[in-house]
Write an enzyme that holds these catalytic residues in place. Structure first.
Site, mmCIF file in Angstrom:
data_model
loop_
_atom_site.group_PDB
_atom_site.id
_atom_site.type_symbol
_atom_site.label_atom_id
_atom_site.label_comp_id
_atom_site.label_asym_id
_atom_site.label_seq_id
_atom_site.Cartn_x
_atom_site.Cartn_y
_atom_site.Cartn_z
ATOM 1 N N GLY A 88 -19.467 8.096 10.261
ATOM 2 C CA GLY A 88 -19.770 7.704 11.635
ATOM 3 C C GLY A 88 -19.519 8.897 12.534
ATOM 4 O O GLY A 88 -19.947 10.010 12.226
ATOM 5 N N SER A 121 -18.893 11.621 4.923
ATOM 6 C CA SER A 121 -19.343 12.092 6.226
ATOM 7 C C SER A 121 -18.132 12.354 7.130
ATOM 8 O O SER A 121 -17.356 13.255 6.857
ATOM 9 C CB SER A 121 -20.320 11.088 6.840
ATOM 10 O OG SER A 121 -20.899 11.577 8.028
ATOM 11 N N ALA A 122 -17.929 11.577 8.176
ATOM 12 C CA ALA A 122 -16.762 11.770 9.041
ATOM 13 C C ALA A 122 -15.460 11.660 8.249
ATOM 14 O O ALA A 122 -14.500 12.395 8.502
ATOM 15 C CB ALA A 122 -16.769 10.742 10.165
ATOM 16 N N HIS A 158 -23.532 16.729 5.178
ATOM 17 C CA HIS A 158 -24.929 16.580 5.604
ATOM 18 C C HIS A 158 -25.614 17.941 5.755
ATOM 19 O O HIS A 158 -26.520 18.106 6.574
ATOM 20 C CB HIS A 158 -25.038 15.834 6.940
ATOM 21 C CG HIS A 158 -24.454 14.457 6.936
ATOM 22 N ND1 HIS A 158 -25.020 13.402 6.258
ATOM 23 C CD2 HIS A 158 -23.352 13.957 7.551
ATOM 24 C CE1 HIS A 158 -24.287 12.318 6.461
ATOM 25 N NE2 HIS A 158 -23.270 12.625 7.233
ATOM 26 N N GLU A 193 -26.747 16.407 1.006
ATOM 27 C CA GLU A 193 -26.742 14.966 0.821
ATOM 28 C C GLU A 193 -26.680 14.624 -0.677
ATOM 29 O O GLU A 193 -27.270 15.312 -1.508
ATOM 30 C CB GLU A 193 -28.007 14.350 1.421
ATOM 31 C CG GLU A 193 -28.249 14.689 2.887
ATOM 32 C CD GLU A 193 -27.247 14.058 3.838
ATOM 33 O OE1 GLU A 193 -26.034 14.143 3.578
ATOM 34 O OE2 GLU A 193 -27.682 13.465 4.841
#
Length: 241
Positions: A88, A121-122, A158, A193
């Site tokens: 997020g 991700s985060a 990413h 990714e």
């Protein structure tokens, strides 16, 4: 220490959260006899915390409870069998970790009790020394606070090196080169990714579901593509395979 640091949560066309890393994660859960996990969901903005927990339950096959349901979030982390940290917005996530007093409890759980940490991700960003290599916007007025520091090198999740037609701003490579120019003693691992770094005990492995490599950015050094963790041997205190 057990860390799964994933570039992203889902691949294009994939419906299952963490699907591309499911086999490795479930093998670890089975090996450690883990039946439940606590989710740190604070990066989630455009969905709900409980919806994210339900996605993870469905994917991983264990009980997942969001930490926001506990009266004492720090105690929930202290008792957790496994810690999941959602993707997020990295800025919001890191700020909440500090404001809710979760930084030290997470560090102790992972380092002292060997509680597995799975972040994408985060959640991958905050496992490193700082969030300075996130791609996210500081959507609230946030200071650049230290992150968890579980993994000793900055990561850029990413990562993409495509050149978009008509885009006149800096490419990702240029942005990461700028970081290294300002911070010449630091390196950045760029994860594409569908890829992840897995620390288990004193061993570090790299995995890509697409068979793609990762890059290491250093100041005034050639940036190259690597396909296993051996290239990280000089940067991390793990046995790299």
């Amino acid at each position: 220490m057990e860390l799964f640091l994933l570039s992203n949560g889902k691949l294009s066309g994939e419906s299952e959260l963490l699907g591309y890393a499911k086999a490795q994660i479930q093998a670890m859960l089975l090996r450690k006899k883990i039946r439940s996990a606590v989710l740190i969901p604070y990066a989630v903005i455009r969905s709900t915390y409980d919806a994210r927990a339900e996605e993870l339950e469905s994917s991983l096959g264990i009980k997942v409870t969001s930490v926001h349901h506990f009266a004492d979030p720090a105690e929930a982390i202290a008792q957790a069998e496994c810690i999941l940290v959602s993707g997020g917005n990295t800025w919001v996530l890191n700020q909440q970790l500090h404001e809710l007093g979760l930084v030290v409890p997470v560090q102790r759980a992972v380092r002292e009790r060997d509680v597995p940490y799975i972040g994408w991700s985060a959640g991958c960003n905050v496992a490193t020394p700082s969030i300075r290599t996130t791609n996210d916007m500081p959507v609230r007025s946030s200071a650049v606070l230290p992150a968890l520091g579980l993994f000793p090198v900055q990561i850029n999740p990413h990562y993409i090196d495509a050149h978009v037609s008509g885009h006149m701003g800096e490419t990702r490579d240029e942005r990461l080169a700028e970081f290294c120019a300002i911070n010449p003693s630091e390196s950045v691992i760029a994860l594409r990714e569908g890829s992840m770094l897995h620390v288990s005990g004193n061993h570090l492995e790299y995995y890509s579901s697409r068979g793609e490599g990762y890059k290491i950015f250093r100041h005034q050094q050639e940036t190259r593509e690597y396909y296993d963790a051996q290239a990280l041997a000089e940067l991390v205190p793990f046995h790299c395979a």
